[in-house]
Design an enzyme around this catalytic site. Structure first.
Site, short mmCIF file in Angstrom:
data_model
loop_
_atom_site.label_atom_id
_atom_site.label_comp_id
_atom_site.label_asym_id
_atom_site.label_seq_id
_atom_site.Cartn_x
_atom_site.Cartn_y
_atom_site.Cartn_z
N ARG A 228 44.62 18.63 33.21
CA ARG A 228 44.70 18.60 31.49
C ARG A 228 43.72 17.52 30.97
NH1 ARG A 228 46.23 22.62 33.45
NH2 ARG A 228 48.27 23.55 33.01
N SER B 245 53.05 24.88 26.09
CA SER B 245 53.70 23.84 26.58
C SER B 245 53.49 22.52 25.88
CB SER B 245 53.39 23.84 27.96
OG SER B 245 53.58 24.74 28.82
N GLU C 66 50.91 17.48 26.18
CA GLU C 66 49.48 18.12 26.16
C GLU C 66 48.97 18.12 24.68
OE1 GLU C 66 49.35 21.86 28.18
OE2 GLU C 66 50.22 21.12 29.74
#
Length: 296
Positions: free
Chosen positions: A168, A218, A288
């Site tokens: 990520r 998410s 995130e």
């Protein structure tokens, strides 16, 4: 800034809540939807160097604060939407292409390795920017090269090796570069099961995630060797609410807008979840989601 000869649409004080998957957020000082790639280059060339820029696709994994964004938002979804096959295994994809569309079309071409894109709730541009992934796959694992645009509107191609990527995370070789396209490489789907795998993944997603309710996907990265959802659930936070923002009772790593949440409610809930998991499990969950703009 002169608008002569620009062919796109410029809006002033445009509310961003209509463009984000959470359906929250204040206005952007300026909002520009270019007519095409050439128009985008011209627009970027005319922007003052000190202007803050927010690049937006589908507005997933993005939380705009209630006070809005002081600068210019550039929208590419539905504009940079070219998706074509280059040869037997490689495809060219522009940044505004929805990842689910990419997954399905690649599979229909008899290629495998792109099924995971069906689980990414955004456009390729956002997936490139954060190395988005799902079901064990990651965006940059299939990237051969990218096309970027700089602040002055100049466009150039760079190899994937010019970027440092991790879970990520993506680090560009220089600042103020935005992704406009990429060449992706896949493998032949010898067993012909790529479309079936996508259907199974989508069915699993619908069964385990709060699909259909405003969210960003998410919220937190999974820590090494564990899952953010498990830690949040273990902390007793499933269903916890601040205002109309709620930790999803279906999947604890989702925060949903139950109808009238403010960005401040969602941000407060993100902070509460981090603080609680840090206290109960001694794990620091890393969001995130990108949080931008000013408070109301």
């Amino acid at each position: 800034m002169s608008l002569s000869h620009l062919r796109g649409e410029l809006r002033i004080n445009e509310p961003l809540m209509r463009y984000t998957s959470w359906r929250v957020g204040g206005p952007s000082d300026r909002y520009y939807r270019p007519a095409d790639g050439a128009d985008l280059s011209e627009f970027m060339h005319r922007l003052p160097n000190e202007e803050s820029i927010l690049w937006m696709g589908l507005g997933s994994n993005l939380l705009i604060r209630d006070g809005g964004f002081r600068g210019t938002t550039v929208s590419v979804h539905g504009v940079l939407d070219q998706l074509r096959r280059i040869d037997d295994t490689r495809v060219f994809v522009e940044a505004g292409v929805h990842c689910a569309r990419l997954a399905k079309l690649v599979a229909s071409w008899g290629l495998a390795g792109g099924e995971f894109f069906a689980g990414i709730p955004g456009t390729l541009g956002g997936a490139l920017a954060m190395n988005a992934g799902a079901w064990g796959g990651e965006t940059w694992s299939v990237v051969e090269s990218v096309r970027v645009i700089a602040r002055d509107g100049a466009v150039r191609d760079l190899p994937a090796s010019a970027f440092e990527t991790g879970y990520r995370s993506v680090t560009a070789p220089e600042s103020d570069l935005w992704f406009v396209a990429a060449e992706l490489a896949f493998t032949p789907d010898h067993d012909g099961q790529a479309p079936a795998r996508i259907r199974r993944m989508i069915a699993e997603r619908k069964a385990s995630q709060p699909v259909g309710k405003p969210s960003c996907g998410s919220v937190f990265r999974n820590p090494a060797g564990d899952h953010a959802a498990r830690l949040i659930e273990a902390a007793g936070l499933k269903g916890y609410r601040i205002g109309d923002a709620e930790v999803s009772p279906k999947h604890a790593n989702f925060i949903i807008n139950c109808g009238h949440a403010r960005a401040a409610d969602i941000e407060s809930l993100i902070t509460l979840v981090r603080d609680t998991v840090r206290r109960t499990a001694d794990v620091d969950l890393i969001p995130e989601v990108r949080i931008v703009g000013e408070a109301a």
